[in-house]
Write an enzyme that holds these catalytic residues in place. Structure first.
Site, mmCIF file in Angstrom:
data_model
loop_
_atom_site.group_PDB
_atom_site.id
_atom_site.type_symbol
_atom_site.label_atom_id
_atom_site.label_comp_id
_atom_site.label_asym_id
_atom_site.label_seq_id
_atom_site.Cartn_x
_atom_site.Cartn_y
_atom_site.Cartn_z
ATOM 1 N N ARG A 194 54.939 27.155 9.768
ATOM 2 C CA ARG A 194 56.301 27.133 10.302
ATOM 3 C C ARG A 194 57.201 27.766 9.239
ATOM 4 N NH1 ARG A 194 58.792 21.288 11.867
ATOM 5 N NH2 ARG A 194 58.653 21.009 9.603
ATOM 6 N N PRO A 195 58.009 28.773 9.621
ATOM 7 C CA PRO A 195 58.835 29.437 8.601
ATOM 8 C C PRO A 195 59.718 28.425 7.856
ATOM 9 C CG PRO A 195 59.004 30.579 10.726
ATOM 10 C CD PRO A 195 58.230 29.326 10.968
ATOM 11 N N SER B 297 69.047 13.691 0.855
ATOM 12 C CA SER B 297 67.721 14.078 1.343
ATOM 13 C C SER B 297 66.998 14.905 0.300
ATOM 14 C CB SER B 297 67.922 14.915 2.606
ATOM 15 O OG SER B 297 66.747 15.613 2.942
ATOM 16 N N LEU C 136 56.906 15.617 12.215
ATOM 17 C CA LEU C 136 55.483 15.400 12.485
ATOM 18 C C LEU C 136 55.206 14.042 13.144
ATOM 19 C CD1 LEU C 136 52.557 16.376 12.175
ATOM 20 C CD2 LEU C 136 52.547 15.312 9.918
ATOM 21 N N PHE D 132 75.333 6.543 6.596
ATOM 22 C CA PHE D 132 74.207 7.237 7.235
ATOM 23 C C PHE D 132 74.660 8.316 8.203
ATOM 24 C CE2 PHE D 132 72.613 2.887 6.574
ATOM 25 C CZ PHE D 132 71.440 3.147 5.904
ATOM 26 N N TYR E 26 71.977 22.527 7.398
ATOM 27 C CA TYR E 26 71.884 21.058 7.285
ATOM 28 C C TYR E 26 71.751 20.656 5.813
ATOM 29 C CZ TYR E 26 69.586 16.523 6.932
ATOM 30 O OH TYR E 26 69.238 15.251 6.543
ATOM 31 N N ASN F 169 73.709 10.404 18.432
ATOM 32 C CA ASN F 169 72.240 10.502 18.445
ATOM 33 C C ASN F 169 71.606 9.113 18.477
ATOM 34 O OD1 ASN F 169 69.864 12.094 18.398
ATOM 35 N ND2 ASN F 169 69.575 11.621 16.229
ATOM 36 N N LYS G 219 74.275 18.426 2.938
ATOM 37 C CA LYS G 219 73.918 17.318 2.030
ATOM 38 C C LYS G 219 74.327 17.663 0.595
ATOM 39 C CE LYS G 219 72.136 14.467 4.983
ATOM 40 N NZ LYS G 219 72.933 13.296 5.378
ATOM 41 N N ARG H 41 53.467 16.061 2.206
ATOM 42 C CA ARG H 41 54.788 15.434 2.131
ATOM 43 C C ARG H 41 54.645 14.004 1.628
ATOM 44 N NH1 ARG H 41 55.615 19.888 2.876
ATOM 45 N NH2 ARG H 41 57.025 20.970 4.320
HETATM 46 P P1 NAD Z 1 69.962 9.219 13.231
HETATM 47 O O1 NAD Z 1 70.401 10.434 13.975
HETATM 48 O O2 NAD Z 1 69.005 8.306 13.910
HETATM 49 O O3 NAD Z 1 71.222 8.382 12.762
HETATM 50 C C1 NAD Z 1 72.455 8.977 12.445
HETATM 51 C C2 NAD Z 1 73.553 8.178 13.127
HETATM 52 O O4 NAD Z 1 74.823 8.773 12.829
HETATM 53 C C3 NAD Z 1 73.412 8.161 14.661
HETATM 54 O O5 NAD Z 1 73.527 6.839 15.120
HETATM 55 C C4 NAD Z 1 74.561 9.033 15.130
HETATM 56 O O6 NAD Z 1 75.038 8.645 16.403
HETATM 57 C C5 NAD Z 1 75.584 8.808 14.023
HETATM 58 N N1 NAD Z 1 76.588 9.882 13.898
HETATM 59 C C6 NAD Z 1 76.368 11.215 13.792
HETATM 60 N N2 NAD Z 1 77.546 11.861 13.685
HETATM 61 C C7 NAD Z 1 78.522 10.932 13.710
HETATM 62 C C8 NAD Z 1 79.933 10.976 13.632
HETATM 63 N N3 NAD Z 1 80.592 12.136 13.541
HETATM 64 N N4 NAD Z 1 80.634 9.823 13.680
HETATM 65 C C9 NAD Z 1 79.993 8.635 13.785
HETATM 66 N N5 NAD Z 1 78.650 8.518 13.871
HETATM 67 C C10 NAD Z 1 77.927 9.659 13.835
HETATM 68 O O7 NAD Z 1 69.350 9.724 11.836
HETATM 69 P P2 NAD Z 1 68.550 8.909 10.721
HETATM 70 O O8 NAD Z 1 67.158 9.449 10.698
HETATM 71 O O9 NAD Z 1 68.770 7.464 10.849
HETATM 72 O O10 NAD Z 1 69.270 9.484 9.427
HETATM 73 C C11 NAD Z 1 70.333 8.797 8.792
HETATM 74 C C12 NAD Z 1 70.851 9.653 7.658
HETATM 75 O O11 NAD Z 1 69.795 9.925 6.752
HETATM 76 C C13 NAD Z 1 71.402 11.006 8.091
HETATM 77 O O12 NAD Z 1 72.549 11.296 7.323
HETATM 78 C C14 NAD Z 1 70.280 11.959 7.775
HETATM 79 O O13 NAD Z 1 70.774 13.266 7.507
HETATM 80 C C15 NAD Z 1 69.692 11.319 6.523
HETATM 81 N N6 NAD Z 1 68.286 11.668 6.315
HETATM 82 C C16 NAD Z 1 67.368 11.461 7.304
HETATM 83 C C17 NAD Z 1 66.041 11.838 7.115
HETATM 84 C C18 NAD Z 1 65.018 11.661 8.222
HETATM 85 O O14 NAD Z 1 63.992 12.328 8.182
HETATM 86 N N7 NAD Z 1 65.232 10.794 9.188
HETATM 87 C C19 NAD Z 1 65.632 12.402 5.896
HETATM 88 C C20 NAD Z 1 66.592 12.561 4.891
HETATM 89 C C21 NAD Z 1 67.923 12.183 5.108
HETATM 90 N N1 UFG Z 2 54.267 19.638 10.814
HETATM 91 C C1 UFG Z 2 53.215 20.035 11.631
HETATM 92 N N2 UFG Z 2 53.382 19.963 12.985
HETATM 93 C C2 UFG Z 2 54.532 19.513 13.561
HETATM 94 C C3 UFG Z 2 55.596 19.098 12.712
HETATM 95 C C4 UFG Z 2 55.419 19.188 11.352
HETATM 96 O O1 UFG Z 2 52.165 20.448 11.144
HETATM 97 O O2 UFG Z 2 54.623 19.482 14.802
HETATM 98 C C5 UFG Z 2 54.069 19.656 9.347
HETATM 99 C C6 UFG Z 2 55.096 20.481 8.576
HETATM 100 O O3 UFG Z 2 54.665 21.819 8.468
HETATM 101 C C7 UFG Z 2 55.141 19.739 7.245
HETATM 102 C C8 UFG Z 2 54.877 18.284 7.633
HETATM 103 O O4 UFG Z 2 54.242 18.322 8.897
HETATM 104 O O5 UFG Z 2 54.082 20.158 6.427
HETATM 105 C C9 UFG Z 2 56.157 17.446 7.746
HETATM 106 O O6 UFG Z 2 57.069 18.094 8.616
HETATM 107 P P1 UFG Z 2 58.395 17.367 9.143
HETATM 108 O O7 UFG Z 2 59.061 18.311 10.081
HETATM 109 O O8 UFG Z 2 58.057 16.022 9.663
HETATM 110 O O9 UFG Z 2 59.249 17.137 7.829
HETATM 111 P P2 UFG Z 2 59.797 18.171 6.754
HETATM 112 O O10 UFG Z 2 59.253 17.760 5.438
HETATM 113 O O11 UFG Z 2 59.574 19.571 7.165
HETATM 114 O O12 UFG Z 2 61.369 17.909 6.819
HETATM 115 C C10 UFG Z 2 61.912 16.587 6.795
HETATM 116 C C11 UFG Z 2 63.229 16.601 7.552
HETATM 117 C C12 UFG Z 2 64.240 17.450 6.807
HETATM 118 C C13 UFG Z 2 64.369 16.911 5.410
HETATM 119 C C14 UFG Z 2 63.034 16.908 4.716
HETATM 120 C C15 UFG Z 2 63.129 16.267 3.353
HETATM 121 O O13 UFG Z 2 63.054 17.122 8.851
HETATM 122 O O14 UFG Z 2 65.480 17.383 7.436
HETATM 123 O O15 UFG Z 2 62.094 16.136 5.493
HETATM 124 O O16 UFG Z 2 63.696 14.999 3.457
HETATM 125 F F1 UFG Z 2 65.214 17.712 4.740
#
Ligand code: NAD
Ligand code: UFG
Length: 332
Positions: free
Chosen positions: A287-288, A120, A195, A76, A144, A31, A148, A226
């Site tokens: 959103r459900p 998360s 969002l 990560f 997902y 990704n 975690k 949030r």
């Molecule tokens: P991201 O997708 O940008 O980064 C994840 C990275 O992991 C990518 O570079 C991907 O190529 C790599 N990857 C995935 N599977 C792999 C594998 N099997 N082997 C080697 N590399 C692999 O995501 P991010 O937003 O930078 O998130 C980083 C971490 O934080 C993730 O574990 C995610 O679940 C967690 N997290 C993210 C958010 C968010 O909203 N972005 C919120 C809470 C937790």
């Molecule tokens: N929302 C909208 N329109 C959109 C997208 C989101 O109104 O197009 C709203 C959602 O209903 C929510 C807020 O914006 O109220 C934030 O939504 P996000 O999808 O940006 O984030 P979430 O809090 O739903 O979820 C994120 C990650 C999850 C993680 C969680 C807590 O996507 O993977 O934060 O870390 F688990």
């Protein structure tokens, strides 16, 4: 750093390289692309060592970590799309859970017992109230989130089975924003679910309007609340966690949020200000699966890491917009 080329990983790599650490990146680019790390090298004048590899390849991890050369691992790497995890649960359990077990086994064999893990706020399931402290009950509302929770459990079980592990389970709330250079940022593949990337892609004309999911929540303006946190603040928290990793006895959770909840309409107002024009929106049904409110009590992060988030919602929107407008198609 596993997943160093991704959104949060690249910002943390920049922070750690700037602080003088040597960084090795392990990523399969599922990704992301190595372009992010090339830009980090340009910004810092110092390159991470790049290893292309997959967490599911246990021998590759054992070879990498087997030489005992690492002080700590920041983990990560993982897949993070909630919808995809519902459609392909086995992919998520294999990639995230088995991959993390492989990593921990390779760390154990290589004698490295210090880990910073990307957990998360999703591990709090549907929280009964806010602010959320680390002692709230844990549950999963989708595959997902369950990955975690399982990885956290594996870390707790491992640390209980063997003394000497120092594991920081960092529970991120909603990471947004980008490095202030506008050179690195979030580059979602396909149509973003989250969002802020959707809002910013709408501002560059990729979508007609932002759907506001739910206007009848029991919140002051009726929209979901949030805890948005600037990715640079998040990166700095990782640096702080590494500095203090010895104070983590076993596996200990820490919330990473600002402690301030913001509504969807507040985000749209701040984003419109940053962009300089009104971002179109459509009021839509809920959103459900979405909670009305989810925001952190960040006091443990202050105590354990000596860290607090410094950047406000205006900075998050300004920096996210700089990245999006300079790179309308991300790294491509
Ligand atoms: P991201 O997708 O940008 O980064 C994840 C990275 O992991 C990518 O570079 C991907 O190529 C790599 N990857 C995935 N599977 C792999 C594998 N099997 N082997 C080697 N590399 C692999 O995501 P991010 O937003 O930078 O998130 C980083 C971490 O934080 C993730 O574990 C995610 O679940 C967690 N997290 C993210 C958010 C968010 O909203 N972005 C919120 C809470 C937790
Ligand atoms: N929302 C909208 N329109 C959109 C997208 C989101 O109104 O197009 C709203 C959602 O209903 C929510 C807020 O914006 O109220 C934030 O939504 P996000 O999808 O940006 O984030 P979430 O809090 O739903 O979820 C994120 C990650 C999850 C993680 C969680 C807590 O996507 O993977 O934060 O870390 F688990």
């Amino acid at each position: 750093m596993t997943g160093a080329a991704g959104y949060i990983g690249s910002h943390t790599a920049l922070e750690l390289l700037s602080a003088g650490h040597d960084v090795v990146s392990f990523d399969n680019y599922a990704n992301s692309s190595p372009a992010s790390l090339a830009r980090v090298a340009r910004l810092t004048g110092k390159a991470a060592e790049i290893v292309e590899g997959d967490l599911r390849d246990a021998p590759a991890l054992e070879r990498l970590l087997g030489n005992g050369a690492y002080d700590a691992v920041v983990h990560f790497a993982g897949l993070k799309a909630v919808g995809e995890s519902v459609e392909k649960p086995l992919l998520y359990y294999d990639n995230n859970v088995s991959g993390s077990a492989n990593l921990l086994r390779a760390m154990q064999a290589g004698g490295c017992r210090k880990l910073v893990f990307s957990s998360s706020a999703t591990v709090y399931g549907a929280p009964e109230r806010c602010p959320i402290t680390e002692s709230f009950p844990l549950s999963a509302v989708n595959p997902y989130g369950r990955t975690k929770l399982i990885i956290e459990d594996i870390c707790r079980d491992l640390a209980a089975s063997e003394p000497g592990w120092n594991i920081a389970l960092l529970r991120y709330f909603n990471p947004v924003g980008a490095h202030e250079s506008g050179e690195i940022g979030e580059d979602p593949s396909g149509i973003p679910n989250n969002l802020m990337p959707f809002v910013m892609q709408t501002a560059v004309g990729k979508h007609d309007s932002v759907k506001v999911f739910g206007t009848d929540y029991p919140t002051p303006d009726g929209t979901g609340i949030r805890d948005y946190i600037h990715v640079v603040d998040l990166a700095k928290a990782h640096s702080a966690a590494l500095e203090r990793i010895d104070s983590f006895k076993g596996a200990e959770p820490v919330n990473l949020g600002t402690g301030k909840g913001r509504s969807v309409l507040e985000v749209l107002a701040a984003a419109s200000k940053a962009v300089g024009r009104e971002i179109p929106r459509t009021l839509s049904p809920r959103r459900p699966g979405d909670a009305a409110e989810c925001w952190a009590d960040p006091s443990r992060a202050k105590e354990k890491l000596g860290w607090t988030a410094e950047r406000d919602l205006d900075a998050m929107c300004r920096d996210h917009w700089r990245w999006q407008s300079k790179n309308p198609s991300g790294y491509r």
